[in-house]
Design a protein around this motif. Structure first.
Motif, PDB file in Angstrom:
ATOM      1  N   CYS A  21     -19.641  -4.208  45.639  1.00 38.01           N
ATOM      2  CA  CYS A  21     -19.266  -4.095  44.229  1.00 38.01           C
ATOM      3  C   CYS A  21     -17.797  -4.496  44.090  1.00 38.01           C
ATOM      4  O   CYS A  21     -16.936  -3.960  44.784  1.00 38.01           O
ATOM      5  N   ALA A  44     -22.056  -7.815  43.198  1.00 38.59           N
ATOM      6  CA  ALA A  44     -22.109  -7.009  41.979  1.00 38.59           C
ATOM      7  C   ALA A  44     -20.711  -7.011  41.381  1.00 38.59           C
ATOM      8  O   ALA A  44     -19.773  -6.489  41.984  1.00 38.59           O
ATOM      9  N   PHE A  91     -26.102  -4.735  37.535  1.00 34.02           N
ATOM     10  CA  PHE A  91     -26.080  -5.067  38.962  1.00 34.02           C
ATOM     11  C   PHE A  91     -27.506  -5.182  39.505  1.00 34.02           C
ATOM     12  O   PHE A  91     -27.806  -6.073  40.309  1.00 34.02           O
ATOM     13  N   ARG A  94     -29.416  -8.347  37.548  1.00 43.18           N
ATOM     14  CA  ARG A  94     -28.843  -9.644  37.880  1.00 43.18           C
ATOM     15  C   ARG A  94     -29.215 -10.730  36.885  1.00 43.18           C
ATOM     16  O   ARG A  94     -29.453 -11.892  37.244  1.00 43.18           O
TER      17      ARG A  94
END
Length: 303
Positions: A21, A44, A91, A94
């Motif tokens: 992330c 992400a 996330f 997508r």
């Protein structure tokens, strides 16, 4: 309508392994290119912006999502979110990239488990850049882009942002180059193609990105606190590559307008050369950090 309802289409399959992330500060042309490249590589990514961004290259970034809730850049949408759970949903699905405005950053970093924080705001005239390592509480690797960032002082990794052979270089020792020189010329026009706010006030315009203008044509006004309307004439003939959002408060010397003398509206949209070279440097740094941490690197997805 919620962010999830904006895209009732089949999501792109997530990478087979958990992606890192990454939080990117700044949705201007550099921050947007960084986020775009990282997203396409399967990471992400959360974009963070202020409530009233003045970024003029709005056809080359996602700042309009702050005002409109959604913006599209090179076939990828950024959608404004309001809660960490919304970002986590993005996330997982997508389909689109989440953008949050003026959040409680430590809270969001913690709740999303961010591993890397990238400052792509390029505040070149700031007296001092923040210590990104303090900002992320030591829980994430801090990547600073451009002037004012020094490895081991206020960032863990630094990316060079100045034009030249070193543009996009990943620095593990030392500092990015200080602000120097003039903007890179286009058909011989450097700083003279730019228009800055003459006073504090609110920028107002009825024109749009990519629109053709003639030298001397009034592009907009700065409405001062004293109720003055200060006209902003085009410095030369061309198309509007940069145009700050109308209605945004601005400070004196804020860059508001960029006229591209090449006259091609297509050059006012998409991912620019310099932002993309910086973004490739950030990608290299991210892959080094993720690999050094022993975490699985993100896998590219079919986008």
């Amino acid at each position: 309508m919620s962010a999830a309802e904006l895209f009732p289409v089949k999501p792109v399959p997530a990478p087979r392994r958990q992606a890192a992330c990454i939080v990117v500060l700044g949705a201007g042309d550099v921050g947007s290119a960084v986020a775009h490249v990282l997203f396409r590589q399967g990471y992400a990514v959360l974009l963070v912006e202020t409530e009233q961004p003045t970024s003029p290259r709005r056809g080359m970034c996602w700042v309009d999502a702050v005002f409109d809730g959604i913006a599209v850049l090179d076939h990828l949408s950024a959608v404004r979110v309001f809660h960490p759970a919304d970002a986590a949903l993005a996330f997982a699905r997508r389909i689109w990239l989440p953008l949050v405005v003026a959040p409680d950053l430590p809270l969001w970093l913690r709740q999303l488990g961010a591993q890397i924080l990238v400052d792509a705001r390029l505040r070149k005239h700031a007296a001092a850049q923040p210590d990104l390592r303090v900002l992320c509480g030591g829980a994430a690797t801090a990547v600073g882009i451009g002037p004012g960032y020094t490895v081991g002082y206020n960032a863990d990794v630094v990316i060079e942002s100045a034009w030249g052979d070193e543009l996009g270089r990943v620095l593990h020792v030392g500092s990015a180059r200080a602000l120097a020189g003039e903007p890179r010329p286009i058909l011989g026009a450097g700083r003279e193609r730019l228009v800055y706010a003459p006073q504090d006030g609110v920028f107002e315009t009825s024109l749009r990105i990519g629109q053709a203008v003639e030298a001397g044509e009034v592009i907009g006004h700065v409405h001062t606190p004293e109720s003055e309307l200060l006209p902003l004439p085009a410095p030369l003939r061309g198309v509007l590559r940069g145009l700050t959002r109308s209605g945004v408060p601005v400070r004196r010397k804020t860059k508001l307008v960029e006229v591209d003398p090449r006259g091609d509206p297509a050059l006012c949209f998409g991912l620019g050369e310099r932002p993309m070279r910086i973004a490739q440097g950030v990608l290299q740094a991210v892959e080094q950090v993720v690999g050094a941490a022993g975490a699985p690197a993100a896998q590219p997805h079919a986008a």
